[in-house]
Design an enzyme around this catalytic site. Sequence first.
Site, PDB file in Angstrom:
ATOM      1  N   SER A   1       0.852  -1.189   0.000  1.00  0.00           N
ATOM      2  CA  SER A   1       0.000   0.000   0.000  1.00  0.00           C
ATOM      3  C   SER A   1       0.886   1.237   0.000  1.00  0.00           C
ATOM      4  O   SER A   1       1.883   1.293   0.731  1.00  0.00           O
ATOM      5  CB  SER A   1      -0.914   0.001   1.224  1.00  0.00           C
TER       6      SER A   1
ATOM      7  N   HIS B   1       2.432  12.299  -0.948  1.00  0.00           N
ATOM      8  CA  HIS B   1       2.079  13.717  -0.982  1.00  0.00           C
ATOM      9  C   HIS B   1       3.367  14.501  -1.238  1.00  0.00           C
ATOM     10  O   HIS B   1       4.315  14.404  -0.455  1.00  0.00           O
ATOM     11  CB  HIS B   1       1.462  14.163   0.344  1.00  0.00           C
TER      12      HIS B   1
ATOM     13  N   HIS C   1      -2.127   7.275  -4.950  1.00  0.00           N
ATOM     14  CA  HIS C   1      -2.386   6.125  -4.082  1.00  0.00           C
ATOM     15  C   HIS C   1      -2.340   4.873  -4.933  1.00  0.00           C
ATOM     16  O   HIS C   1      -2.818   4.850  -6.069  1.00  0.00           O
ATOM     17  CB  HIS C   1      -3.759   6.266  -3.426  1.00  0.00           C
TER      18      HIS C   1
ATOM     19  N   ASN D   1      -2.453   0.370  -4.263  1.00  0.00           N
ATOM     20  CA  ASN D   1      -2.307  -0.810  -3.417  1.00  0.00           C
ATOM     21  C   ASN D   1      -2.741  -2.043  -4.189  1.00  0.00           C
ATOM     22  O   ASN D   1      -3.621  -1.974  -5.056  1.00  0.00           O
ATOM     23  CB  ASN D   1      -3.088  -0.671  -2.105  1.00  0.00           C
ATOM     24  N   THR D   2      -2.110  -3.163  -3.882  1.00  0.00           N
ATOM     25  CA  THR D   2      -2.547  -4.460  -4.389  1.00  0.00           C
ATOM     26  C   THR D   2      -2.382  -5.479  -3.273  1.00  0.00           C
ATOM     27  O   THR D   2      -1.516  -5.328  -2.406  1.00  0.00           O
ATOM     28  CB  THR D   2      -1.756  -4.910  -5.633  1.00  0.00           C
ATOM     29  N   ARG D   3      -3.203  -6.519  -3.298  1.00  0.00           N
ATOM     30  CA  ARG D   3      -3.210  -7.481  -2.197  1.00  0.00           C
ATOM     31  C   ARG D   3      -3.698  -8.837  -2.686  1.00  0.00           C
ATOM     32  O   ARG D   3      -4.385  -8.949  -3.702  1.00  0.00           O
ATOM     33  CB  ARG D   3      -4.118  -6.984  -1.070  1.00  0.00           C
TER      34      ARG D   3
ATOM     35  N   HIS E   1      -4.287   7.336 -17.005  1.00  0.00           N
ATOM     36  CA  HIS E   1      -5.347   6.436 -17.466  1.00  0.00           C
ATOM     37  C   HIS E   1      -4.819   5.463 -18.516  1.00  0.00           C
ATOM     38  O   HIS E   1      -5.181   4.276 -18.508  1.00  0.00           O
ATOM     39  CB  HIS E   1      -6.513   7.243 -18.039  1.00  0.00           C
TER      40      HIS E   1
ATOM     41  N   ASN F   1      -2.082  -1.760  12.537  1.00  0.00           N
ATOM     42  CA  ASN F   1      -1.059  -0.822  12.968  1.00  0.00           C
ATOM     43  C   ASN F   1      -1.531   0.606  12.693  1.00  0.00           C
ATOM     44  O   ASN F   1      -1.655   1.014  11.536  1.00  0.00           O
ATOM     45  CB  ASN F   1       0.250  -1.116  12.227  1.00  0.00           C
TER      46      ASN F   1
END
Length: 316
Positions: free
Chosen positions: A133, A137, A147, A149-151, A185, A301
């Site tokens: 993740s 800024h 931003h 994230n991959t999971r 994009h 966390n």
Amino acid sequence: MVGTAQGRLCPPYGRSVRELNMDVSTIEDRKTRARAWFEALRDDICASFERLEDDAPQGLYPGEAGRFTRTPWQRTDHSGAAGGGGVMSMMSGRLFEKVGVHCSTVHGEFAPEFRAQIPGAADDPRFWASGISLIAHLRNPHVPAVHMNTRFVVTTKAWFGGGADLTPVLDRRRTQDDADSIAFHAAMKEACVQPNGVADYDKYKKWCDEYFYLPHRKEARGIGGIFYDWHDSGDWDADLAFTQDVGRAFLKIYPDIVRRNFASAWTAADREEQLIRRGRYVEFNLLYDRGTIFGLKTGGNVDSILSSLPPEVKWP
């Protein structure tokens, strides 16, 4: 990192997630491969961002180039049992005002109040999840926040989720025909149309637009990108390849966007607009982001979860 599978902000665009029907060694091999990818991507992103710190014009960004600091953490699940952990990678530099690139691998049992909300957890609450993740800024208002994230999540079912979205902080740059928007994009579309053929770009783009929306403001958080969850095509290797393509696309396009903008001077008015726009980012993450809410309610966390918040912000 593991979010609820229900809610106003999560339309049912994911494919049906299949029950696991394989031997333990296969599942463990997939966990190992997914985790290794997330951690390798983390290392590549951190190295790329540190190069940007080195290369940023000294006249606009005085001082020493920033470097990431890594902090490991451990968690316990709702019963107090050991539940894995992760590593926070944080940098406050001369170009990146605040950036976090985090990897975690957690396991345990979902608390009773969450089991019905997670695919495959209603009858067996055990889970395993690993992912990366990132939120960045930057000091320069001409450089958009980002931003990604991959999971990979395993219960009695298994699926991938993630995405990437771009948030320009100047209104004159928050358009779909801005060069940065077009390039971002295009990169996300490229990730979705690779030969593995398991991703639906149009759905994932629409899902992103609907998810990253502030209903109380009646406005989008940024210019969009892609967002996906419960991704299980039936071809695990192709699904992993798609998730890797998302990471590689991000690793290529975002540093390019930073480089094309980081030499642009900004005014006090630009900075003021940036700080106000960051307020919208805070509002979304604390009011609507299901990953933030879920993490805070399940013993995640706190420092890692809230590292997505910008370091300085204003409300007019």
